[in-house]
Design an enzyme around this catalytic site. Structure first.
Site, PDB file in Angstrom:
ATOM      1  N   SER A  53      46.939  -8.823  34.274  1.00  0.00           N
ATOM      2  CA  SER A  53      45.701  -8.568  35.015  1.00  0.00           C
ATOM      3  C   SER A  53      44.630  -9.591  34.645  1.00  0.00           C
ATOM      4  CB  SER A  53      45.202  -7.151  34.719  1.00  0.00           C
ATOM      5  OG  SER A  53      46.064  -6.204  35.323  1.00  0.00           O
ATOM      6  N   THR A  56      51.546 -15.109  36.413  1.00  0.00           N
ATOM      7  CA  THR A  56      51.579 -14.145  35.305  1.00  0.00           C
ATOM      8  C   THR A  56      52.324 -14.683  34.079  1.00  0.00           C
ATOM      9  OG1 THR A  56      51.447 -12.297  36.840  1.00  0.00           O
ATOM     10  CG2 THR A  56      52.392 -11.831  34.682  1.00  0.00           C
ATOM     11  N   GLU A 105      50.792  -8.206  42.319  1.00  0.00           N
ATOM     12  CA  GLU A 105      49.775  -8.948  43.098  1.00  0.00           C
ATOM     13  C   GLU A 105      48.387  -8.402  42.787  1.00  0.00           C
ATOM     14  OE1 GLU A 105      50.666 -10.767  46.627  1.00  0.00           O
ATOM     15  OE2 GLU A 105      52.780 -10.939  46.132  1.00  0.00           O
TER      16      GLU A 105
END
Lengths: 379, 259
Positions: free
Chosen positions: A129, A123, A360
């Site tokens: 996302s 990330t 996650e």
């Protein structure tokens, strides 16, 4: 593959360890933001550092089906500590499965024993996302790669010995991403402040800054361009473990609420005699059972390499983390005012489990993963 | 260094323990486990064996379920197990138990060191180690809270109420250890899986050359005539503080001879 024939004994041992070494301290670790590296090392000695890692480099050689049962037991004591162990296992098993024999022998023995810890770095501030949009670059130089960029929300950052970093070696999109192992002592590697968080306080979360970090060519995992696939493969199992951590936490909250209702007296008797509360307990027990069944089934699918396993993992992660958050939140409600007090431990579980719906892969992304496979007619 | 560790399978102290009709410990109606105090002896044996060369054999006397105590020790890391199983042994007292253990240890071989816990968590008599040492003709070095192997001997620390003793002994010897000596390990995943492949021998009295007339409840030197349940704890005295709470508390402590 399925759960090993020893799983009942393995789980019982893990539960004993969790009850003795984690549960009595979990509240204080939450309050003090203490990362219990000594307890993690003890967990490593039991085989919890490389649960699915092959035995030739110090792993335990167990299955995903074993793993979800193990993480459920660990998380009854503290979802945060259990979840960190899950993340460490994910990063470690990426080196195990994507690494060369030389890479496996170099890094895994220390990680499997948890004398050294690992962080998973995907990330970024601008790529959550939409992970394939990551902007950290790895430029090929004479004797390796030069990494520049910053990774956000990294569990264990600042403490870990090894960082598995996804960085761009090629063009835009997922196919331009490669995976690297960056050791903690690499020059140019630095860390942000420990984030102030709603929960998950027993593990540090920091930014990882890569400023001209040079790594030798043999720190590349797999081949150039395979990094995103390696990272996603790791996440399939990681999602199940995080869900298992929600299940363990929710089960502990449920058990505490049930005990509370048995002893708490109101309206002339124990609260457990109130039918409306009994209905709440019945719904909670149903959610726990359904979560457990889905987890065991998804782990079997992953172990078997079943087609569509990723979509099964995605629907499981969403269902279990949502349902178990609801169970923990209901447990808090059943505790009344005491549930809101830190001292009773239930509000901590609620705070810890909340983030499992986000990380996650958010639960919305889980819907995307599942829907994509439905649209393509793979289910 | 070959070490034999004697362990006992006991009713779980956390559960509702009881006696059977013949006034022996109920070993059927409650969950059992390896006596926690024996885990310290196993841990100590494993540490000694790991520091050098040698083999750790775990020995138990008890009913079928006692095999669980051996299994736990093997999961922790002991190399092999011996289970003495014979119906005639049921109800044996400490002298008979020490006889069976002594004969079993002779059959196992001549260990350099015999380790035991400081007591079982059910009988809590602490006499079997001393009796066993006597029967084997070994120096008995009991209640060790620290143990070091030095050359051909052992040195232990024994903590008393008012003094600490350092005791040295030649080997072979028998040492009983306290719960202060170490922190017993948990069985690891590998340990649990490896334990199934470790050798466990099951012997009866005939294998040991012990006559059934020397053991069992009928031949015990002691007999339990009756048992009484401990009365439930009564509610304590509540002192209401009306400005003189401290005085009342001091009076209470003085009356009970606490101060």
């Amino acid at each position: 593959m399925a759960a090993s024939e020893d799983i009942a004994e393995l789980s019982a041992m893990v539960r004993q360890f969790a009850d003795d070494q984690i549960a009595p301290h979990a509240g204080q670790w939450d309050r003090d933001k203490h990362f219990p590296v000594d307890v993690l090392k003890a967990a490593g000695e039991l085989g919890l550092g490389g649960i699915w890692v092959a035995e030739d480099v110090g792993g335990s050689g167990l299955t995903r089906a074993d793993g979800v049962r193990i993480f459920e037991q660990l998380a009854t004591a503290c979802p945060t500590v259990a979840a960190y162990i899950s993340i460490h296992n994910m990063a470690t098993s990426m080196i195990d499965t994507a690494g060369t024999q030389e890479q496996r022998e170099r890094w895994i023995p220390g990680l499997a024993s948890m004398g050294q810890l690992a962080s998973y770095c995907l990330t970024e501030a601008g790529a959550g996302s939409d992970a394939a949009a990551l902007r950290t670059t790895a430029r090929a130089v004479d004797d390796g790669y030069m990494l520049d960029g910053a990774k956000q929300f990294i569990s264990g950052a600042g403490t870990s010995a090894v960082y598995v970093v996804m960085a761009r070696t090629g063009g835009s999109g997922a196919k331009g991403v490669s995976a690297f192992v960056v050791p903690a002592d690499a020059e140019g590697l630095s860390f942000g402040a420990n984030e102030a968080k709603m929960g998950w306080n027993a593990q540090p979360t920091r930014e990882v800054v890569l400023d001209g970090v040079h790594v030798p060519a043999d720190h590349l995992l797999g081949e150039e361009g395979q990094g995103f696939a390696i990272a996603m493969r790791g996440l399939d199992g990681g999602r199940l473990n995080i869900a298992a951590c929600s299940l363990g936490g929710a089960q502990a909250a449920f058990d505490a609420a049930l005990a509370h209702l048995r002893t708490r007296e109101a309206f002339g008797g124990p609260l457990i005699e109130q039918q409306s509360l009994q209905f709440a307990l019945a719904d909670m027990a149903t959610k726990l059972h359904a979560s457990r069944l889905m987890l065991h089934d998804a782990a079997d699918a992953l172990d078997a390499g079943a087609p569509g396993a990723s979509a099964t993992c995605a629907m499981t992660k969403r269902f279990v983390t949502d349902s178990c958050f609801e169970v923990a939140n209901s447990a808090l409600q059943l505790f009344g005012g005491y549930g809101y007090l830190w001292e009773y431990g239930v509000e901590k579980i609620v705070r810890d489990l909340r983030v499992h719906q986000i990380l996650e892969g958010t639960n919305e992304i889980m819907q995307v993963v599942l829907a994509r496979s439905l649209v393509k007619g793979r289910r | 260094m070959n070490i034999v560790v004697c362990v006992k399978y006991v009713p779980d102290a956390q559960s509702e323990r009881a006696f059977t009709e013949d006034n022996t410990t109920d070993r059927e109606g409650v969950d059992g486990l390896l006596s926690e105090l024996d885990e310290y002896a196993i841990e100590e044996a494993l540490k000694i064996a790991e520091a050098g060369e040698g083999e750790v054999t775990v020995l138990t006397v008890g009913p079928d379920d006692a095999a669980e105590a051996v299994k736990k020790a093997l999961q922790m890391g002991a190399d092999k197990g011996v289970h003495i199983l014979d119906e005639a042994i049921a109800g044996s007292d400490a002298p008979a138990t020490s006889l069976v253990l002594a004969e079993a240890i002779k059959k196992i071989g001549s260990p350099d060191l015999v380790l035991t816990g400081m007591a079982s968590t059910d009988g809590t008599m602490s006499v079997v180690p001393a009796m066993l040492a006597e029967r084997l003709g070994l120096p008995q070095v009991t209640f060790a809270s620290e143990l070091t192997v030095e050359g051909e001997g052992v040195k232990i620390r024994r903590d008393g109420d008012s003094s600490t003793e350092t005791i040295e002994s030649s080997l072979p010897a028998l040492v009983s250890v306290t719960d202060q000596i170490n922190e017993p390990r948990y069985p690891s995943f590998k340990g649990i899986m490896a334990a199934k492949k470790k050798p466990v021998e099951t012997w009866g009295l005939s294998d040991l050359g012990v006559d059934a007339g020397q053991v069992g409840q009928a031949n015990a030197w002691t007999a339990v005539l009756e048992t009484t349940k401990r009365p439930p704890r009564e509610q304590g005295e509540v002192v209401a503080d009306e400005g003189d709470g401290g005085t009342k508390l001091a009076e209470f402590l003085a009356a009970q001879k606490f101060v």
